[in-house]
Design an enzyme around this catalytic site. Structure first.
Site, short mmCIF file in Angstrom:
data_model
loop_
_atom_site.label_atom_id
_atom_site.label_comp_id
_atom_site.label_asym_id
_atom_site.label_seq_id
_atom_site.Cartn_x
_atom_site.Cartn_y
_atom_site.Cartn_z
N ASP A 1 -7.90 -5.77 0.39
CA ASP A 1 -8.37 -6.62 -0.69
C ASP A 1 -7.93 -8.07 -0.56
O ASP A 1 -8.41 -8.93 -1.30
CB ASP A 1 -7.87 -6.07 -2.03
CG ASP A 1 -8.54 -4.76 -2.34
OD1 ASP A 1 -9.73 -4.64 -2.03
OD2 ASP A 1 -7.88 -3.86 -2.87
N HIS B 1 0.86 -1.20 0.00
CA HIS B 1 0.00 0.00 0.00
C HIS B 1 0.88 1.23 0.00
O HIS B 1 1.93 1.24 0.62
CB HIS B 1 -0.90 0.00 1.25
CG HIS B 1 -2.07 0.90 1.11
ND1 HIS B 1 -2.01 2.23 1.41
CD2 HIS B 1 -3.33 0.66 0.66
CE1 HIS B 1 -3.19 2.78 1.17
NE2 HIS B 1 -4.01 1.85 0.71
N1 ACO Z 1 4.05 -7.64 -4.71
C1 ACO Z 1 5.39 -7.60 -4.93
N2 ACO Z 1 6.15 -6.51 -4.77
C2 ACO Z 1 5.53 -5.39 -4.41
C3 ACO Z 1 4.15 -5.32 -4.17
C4 ACO Z 1 3.40 -6.51 -4.33
N3 ACO Z 1 2.09 -6.54 -4.12
N4 ACO Z 1 3.81 -4.07 -3.81
C5 ACO Z 1 4.95 -3.36 -3.83
N5 ACO Z 1 5.99 -4.16 -4.17
C6 ACO Z 1 7.40 -3.75 -4.25
C7 ACO Z 1 7.69 -2.90 -5.48
O1 ACO Z 1 8.07 -3.72 -6.57
C8 ACO Z 1 8.80 -2.03 -4.98
O2 ACO Z 1 9.98 -2.78 -4.94
P1 ACO Z 1 11.42 -2.07 -5.23
O3 ACO Z 1 11.61 -1.09 -4.11
O4 ACO Z 1 12.39 -3.18 -5.23
O5 ACO Z 1 11.29 -1.41 -6.57
C9 ACO Z 1 8.43 -1.75 -3.53
O6 ACO Z 1 7.66 -2.89 -3.13
C10 ACO Z 1 7.62 -0.47 -3.34
O7 ACO Z 1 6.46 -0.56 -4.14
P2 ACO Z 1 5.88 0.60 -5.04
O8 ACO Z 1 5.22 -0.02 -6.25
O9 ACO Z 1 6.90 1.64 -5.27
O10 ACO Z 1 4.79 1.16 -4.05
P3 ACO Z 1 3.59 2.10 -4.43
O11 ACO Z 1 3.26 2.85 -3.21
O12 ACO Z 1 3.88 2.89 -5.67
O13 ACO Z 1 2.41 1.08 -4.81
C11 ACO Z 1 0.61 -0.43 -4.64
C12 ACO Z 1 1.45 0.65 -3.94
C13 ACO Z 1 0.17 0.05 -6.04
C14 ACO Z 1 -0.65 -0.69 -3.83
C15 ACO Z 1 1.47 -1.71 -4.78
O14 ACO Z 1 1.84 -2.15 -3.50
C16 ACO Z 1 0.73 -2.82 -5.53
O15 ACO Z 1 0.71 -2.82 -6.75
N6 ACO Z 1 0.10 -3.80 -4.78
C17 ACO Z 1 -0.65 -4.85 -5.40
C18 ACO Z 1 -2.01 -4.35 -5.85
C19 ACO Z 1 -2.93 -4.09 -4.66
O16 ACO Z 1 -3.11 -4.93 -3.80
N7 ACO Z 1 -3.57 -2.91 -4.69
C20 ACO Z 1 -4.56 -2.54 -3.69
C21 ACO Z 1 -4.16 -1.31 -2.94
S1 ACO Z 1 -5.31 -1.03 -1.65
C22 ACO Z 1 -6.64 -0.42 -2.37
O17 ACO Z 1 -6.63 0.24 -3.37
C23 ACO Z 1 -7.94 -0.72 -1.76
#
Ligand code: ACO
Length: 436
Positions: free
Chosen positions: A371, A313
């Site tokens: 979720d 998140h």
């Molecule tokens: N699985 C694997 N790796 C992940 C995940 C994940 N679910 N989420 C983040 N990471 C990793 C990224 O690859 C990144 O790694 P790095 O530092 O080596 O590059 C690091 O963790 C930081 O992640 P970001 O993508 O920069 O975080 P951001 O804040 O931009 O994204 C998000 C947040 C979009 C929610 C992301 O965690 C994601 O895509 N999660 C999966 C989808 C999801 O569950 N979304 C629901 C959000 S809650 C809601 O809307 C109700």
């Protein structure tokens, strides 16, 4: 917001004069540096794609402490709201700032209930869609179309119009979601029934048919009501910011909420519940719990493009408090339905356990979000996977509308108009077609 005693000073290594910027305190949470005059003072913009460090508004609705894993609506912790209030009380709180007393609760319930039917003409509009259309495609269209059916509540500058549009949207969203579902399975629409609760009514519109009525099970009604409460608002997330930006042009509330629905659809946002359940199904099909290790390996491989959906998140760097409540509800619902050994729930627990111990997830502070478990609950209730995000949209409508109305009432509100760092071609002249 209150002006702080301290100021921020911006200095430049090229000898340009320092710039002093005011700092403001909120009631809780990080202070903000006011950069509104920065361009006028320096000719420079700030650069913050994805709004990682930018507060785009002031708001008194929802507060999140992402490090502690805390969520409050109007100051009330989500755990108290989820266990002591129902969804309509939560709506009242988000919209008007206070929980209703017994009389106000009754009145609000009555007002919402009296607006649950949609204009009869809407069903002819719905008929234009393919039966196999994704419910979010249909919902985006239906919500946008509301402005064509309810002309008398489209003036965003008129407080009465805003009030009636808010009630209409909250009341009609479940009806539209149920209509989209019924249409997709080829069953007749069920009209709302006024003696049922908001959530009980929604379940009946989903699952009853004209030849067989449906008595909502109280445990399942409570579970879905909790899903609605947990999804009701989440401060300036992508869809809420979309609603604010869209509404900032002065467009009508139905159009602004339709923009929110469209944004919510994406798998990085509201579409994650659908994506999380599909992910669990895929792992289950490949061998279930035994394949968890292999799957986690893929997730950690940046070239695989695989993410652990329902994890991570932007704001929570701790366990999402909604995920905890959802996990509880998940156990209750599976227990009520005699599905204690549900393989997808077991798989989700196994995935969570491994991820929470794995260095990749620990170092990035990746925890389950709301979720991760909500899909399992919805599936157990009988809601098809493709409808999950539409349910989220129905729940989030109150948050969107509360935030939109807060923005319109804010004397500092302006049309949202971000700036850019231009990296394209500088001025050039067109050559005649034969010479290009
Ligand atoms: N699985 C694997 N790796 C992940 C995940 C994940 N679910 N989420 C983040 N990471 C990793 C990224 O690859 C990144 O790694 P790095 O530092 O080596 O590059 C690091 O963790 C930081 O992640 P970001 O993508 O920069 O975080 P951001 O804040 O931009 O994204 C998000 C947040 C979009 C929610 C992301 O965690 C994601 O895509 N999660 C999966 C989808 C999801 O569950 N979304 C629901 C959000 S809650 C809601 O809307 C109700």
């Amino acid at each position: 917001m209150k002006l702080a005693d301290n100021k921020a000073t911006l200095s430049f290594s090229n000898g340009s004069p320092n710039v002093e910027l005011p700092v403001y305190h909120g009631s809780v949470g990080p202070d903000v540096i006011d950069i509104r005059k920065l361009y006028a003072q320096t000719g420079m913009f700030t650069y913050d794609p994805g709004f990682l460090s930018t507060a785009a508004c002031q708001s008194a609705i929802t507060y999140i402490d992402g490090d502690k894993g805390e969520l409050q609506y109007r100051g009330y912790p989500i755990e108290q709201l989820a266990t002591q209030c129902d969804f309509l009380e939560t709506c009242h709180l988000l919209l008007y700032g206070e929980l209703p007393n017994a009389d106000a609760k009754k009145k609000f319930e009555r007002t919402v209930t009296m607006h649950t039917m949609v204009n009869e003409q809407m069903q002819f509009f719905l008929r234009g869609f393919r039966r196999d259309a994704h419910p979010m495609a249909v919902l985006t269209g239906l919500v946008g179309a509301l402005s064509a059916f309810y002309h008398d509540s489209t003036d965003i500058t008129n407080p009465q119009h805003r009030e009636i549009a808010a009630i209409r949207l909250i009341a009609k969203m479940p009806t539209l979601v149920a209509m989209a579902y019924k249409y997709s399975v080829g069953q007749p629409y069920m009209y709302p029934q006024n003696d049922l609760s908001y959530t009980g009514n929604f379940m009946r519109m989903m699952f009853a048919t004209p030849c067989e009525d449906y008595k909502p099970n109280e445990v399942l009604v409570r579970a879905l009501d909790r899903i609605f409460i947990l999804h009701a608002d989440h401060e300036q997330n992508a869809s809420t910011s979309t609603v604010r930006l869209c509404g900032s042009s002065g467009t009508n509330p139905f159009a602004a909420i339709a923009a929110g629905v469209a944004c919510l659809w994406g798998p990085a946002h509201g579409g994650a519940n659908e994506a999380a359940l599909n992910m669990l199904h895929d792992i289950q099909a490949q061998g279930g719990v035994e394949k968890v290790g292999e799957f986690i390996k893929q997730v950690k491989d940046k070239n695989s493009g695989v993410k652990l959906m329902g994890f991570g998140h932007r704001v929570y760097k701790n366990y999402d408090p909604r995920a905890k409540l959802m996990q509880e509800t998940c156990k209750e619902v599976l227990g009520e339905l005699g599905l204690h050994n549900d393989p997808l729930f077991k798989l989700a627990m196994a995935l969570e356990k491994i991820a929470l111990e794995d260095e990749y997830f620990v170092s990035r502070k990746l925890y389950p979000n709301v979720d991760f478990y909500s899909g399992i609950v919805q599936r157990a209730i009988g809601i098809p996977v493709s409808l999950f995000t539409a349910i989220f949209a129905a729940a989030r409508t109150v948050g969107w509308i509360a935030q939109l109305n807060e923005m319109i009432g804010d004397p500092e509100y302006k049309i949202g108009r971000p700036r850019q760092l231009f990296t394209g071609s500088t001025r050039r002249d067109i050559k005649p077609l034969a010479k290009r």
